[in-house]
Design a protein around this motif. Sequence first.
Motif, PDB file in Angstrom:
ATOM      1  N   ASN A 264       0.816  -1.212   0.000  1.00 20.05           N
ATOM      2  CA  ASN A 264       0.000   0.000   0.000  1.00 20.05           C
ATOM      3  C   ASN A 264       0.845   1.255   0.000  1.00 20.05           C
ATOM      4  O   ASN A 264       0.376   2.325  -0.368  1.00 20.05           O
ATOM      5  N   ASN A 265       2.118   1.150   0.385  1.00 20.58           N
ATOM      6  CA  ASN A 265       2.993   2.310   0.342  1.00 20.58           C
ATOM      7  C   ASN A 265       3.498   2.609  -1.069  1.00 20.58           C
ATOM      8  O   ASN A 265       4.079   3.660  -1.315  1.00 20.58           O
TER       9      ASN A 265
ATOM     10  N   ASN B  41      -8.035   7.323   3.558  1.00 24.85           N
ATOM     11  CA  ASN B  41      -7.912   6.535   2.333  1.00 24.85           C
ATOM     12  C   ASN B  41      -9.160   6.588   1.462  1.00 24.85           C
ATOM     13  O   ASN B  41      -9.074   6.450   0.242  1.00 24.85           O
TER      14      ASN B  41
ATOM     15  N   ASP C  74      -3.245   2.282   8.036  1.00 28.99           N
ATOM     16  CA  ASP C  74      -2.097   1.865   7.228  1.00 28.99           C
ATOM     17  C   ASP C  74      -1.824   0.394   7.507  1.00 28.99           C
ATOM     18  O   ASP C  74      -1.410   0.030   8.609  1.00 28.99           O
TER      19      ASP C  74
END
Length: 740
Positions: free
Chosen positions: A17-18, A80, A95
């Motif tokens: 996701n980063n 998000n 996160d």
Amino acid sequence: MKYISKKSTGRIVNHLNNLGIGGKMRNKTFLCCIVLIVLMPGVFLICSASGNEDSPIYLSKLSSIGFPTAEKQKAAWGINELKIFNKKLYIGYGDYGVNTGPTDVIYYDFEKKDFISEFIVDEEAIVKYRVVDKRLVIPGIDATENWQFGNIYVLADTGWAKYRTITNGLHICDIVSFDEKWYVATGNLFDFGEDEMLVPGAILSSDDRAKSWNFEYTTPCNKNVVFRVHSIVSYKGKLYAFSHAFIGITKEEIPKEYRQYLGKPYIENGEEHYNIIINDAIGSPDVVVYDKILWRPLNLISEPNVCWINPFVFKDKLILSVVSGKYVTSINSYISRERKIPQNVSTSLYVFDGEHTRLLPFEYEFLKDIIVKEDKLFLLIFKNKQYFIAETQDLQNWRYYALPQGLKKPLSIEYDGKSIYIGMGDGNIFKSTELKQITDLSQIKGYEPIKFFGAAELPRDGKWYWAAITGWINWGKLAKISCEVKPGNIIDITTDNISAISIFVPLMEIDETKPVILNIDGKEVFRDEINGKTELICKYLEGKWTIEKGSKTAETFKYSRNIIGKSEIELTRTGDDPPIGGWKAETVRWTAKTDIAIISGGGVRKDLKKGNITLEDIFDINYRNSICTFRVKGKTLRKMVEYNIKLPKTKRCQISGFKFTYKAYKDSEKNIVFDCSINPEKEYLIATSDYFAKRTKRFLGQKVDYEDTGLQVTEAMIQWFEQFEKIGKIHPRIKVIKAN
């Protein structure tokens, strides 16, 4: 090349996701549009496809409706997802690379103008909401539980229901309804034991609304690569599923010309690794298509090195947002650092009509989010160091909303029929208010939100738009602020745990020829002309605020590091009894007032250099752990020590309050304690971290009943420095004798 094992998968699969590949884009309707964007010096001209007339550009004033994640850890702040459902604005945050869960289901009540926590999901984050058969659904992106099942959460008439039913579902990436069944796109797991596993992408179906699932399809897989099916969409009576793959490799395995584009590494076995998206991971096919009988591969995109495709359906067309390149890694972090997309990456839009694919001449660098509401299309895009929201109703006439340049990381957008909402990486949710048409991008300089919220534990995190927290009543504790410009030259500030603030006067909203009125916590503290000054320096002294004028701006402001102590020695993480771990154990024991402290040797994130120690240093060396206590008899503690020394070095503990010596063999299972200061008949009160207390079975061989003190390890270290001021010599407590 990194082998995918139980030990490494937990870190690698959560890291994607980063990367920010293609942005966080929702499976909402997208538009087949042909727009040419032309940039000229000082002028932003946007032409229609025919090029006959310029499209208008507007500056949208923004006012924050709140900061609903402020009380969470900083890594969880980012918004998000924004999703309006049943007249509520649902918030997705967190996160799942850092692992910030469990995660609250939060919505904004438009009538009450307040945020409400409705439910808690056992997930490290919420990255998307989906409406499936008129029900709001959360795909469980990363369960806080074990990997045996993945989760789906469904909002029914009676409230949220959790379905922990997706076999081996590591990451539930998407969900769709098709042919009277629900289908999920996942990152899956096949565990063969003995530290071996395969991590393919998979599609499962349910004919009973998530109560049970059957496997429909899996991607190719091999031991070195993680695969995921990240998107699934229904189009013209078929299902289209899109997947990607990535691998963790070292910097040396990456060609030199691509290393400049790398993001942050993760550490595995003491080495830095980078997650790299594999281009053309499954060969030439870009998608698998299900026609209610078979899943068949299909090649939609002719360009080489395709890494990622996000699909959207609009007006009987399938729009494909494509990211291509070699050694593609963290686009998000690169944009944050360089304000541009890395040169090894290209982005493009294609349209597929069920038979043919063609390229759309729409230029952008990064597409963050897409929504369609009431026949309006909104695109959140990054282009030429600037974020814009583009809006159209008829494919020919476009409006562009230039976001203030101070908005560094917009993540998501939503539209309620009147206003656009923007979810930020810093946790603010901005609402668009009045619009101002502009002709030159230089006109946006100096514009900032008229209202925002902020929070910080550390001076380095204290600057928020046109204000900076510079002093804390209780250092190391969360400080919160809200700032708003109101009509009449009024600036309203509210504070919590703040002793000093700098206000950088928002000159685009203030009439400099008239007195400025500053209210802090409901009281007027300043009324005067600013006379060319740009800063109001506010300090809370002896029960009241004092205000001075200054000349700093948000651009020139630099925070001051808060020195809280000194160290006379280098505190490293090396050796059999590393000094930094010994000192940390001592601070935990002293603060908790226990007989003994035991901490994980891996619970220290970095070394401390000799010299001044700052508040930032204390937060940087620690994870976000609280101190817990438990009691055991000395003879039980001795067994725990004997168990721990037989574990691999990465799992061995550090201590305070007793000493022991052990003989170390090449085979650690043979290690033996032969000298220990523990009294076997005494009952000991022991301090540790909440992370360790929950895992004493893993580290010490036995579970314990523990109590959480609520005191953070960082607070313990701050209190220790307030008492002792400096770190002197650290006396070893663990002695190791190497066996012959």
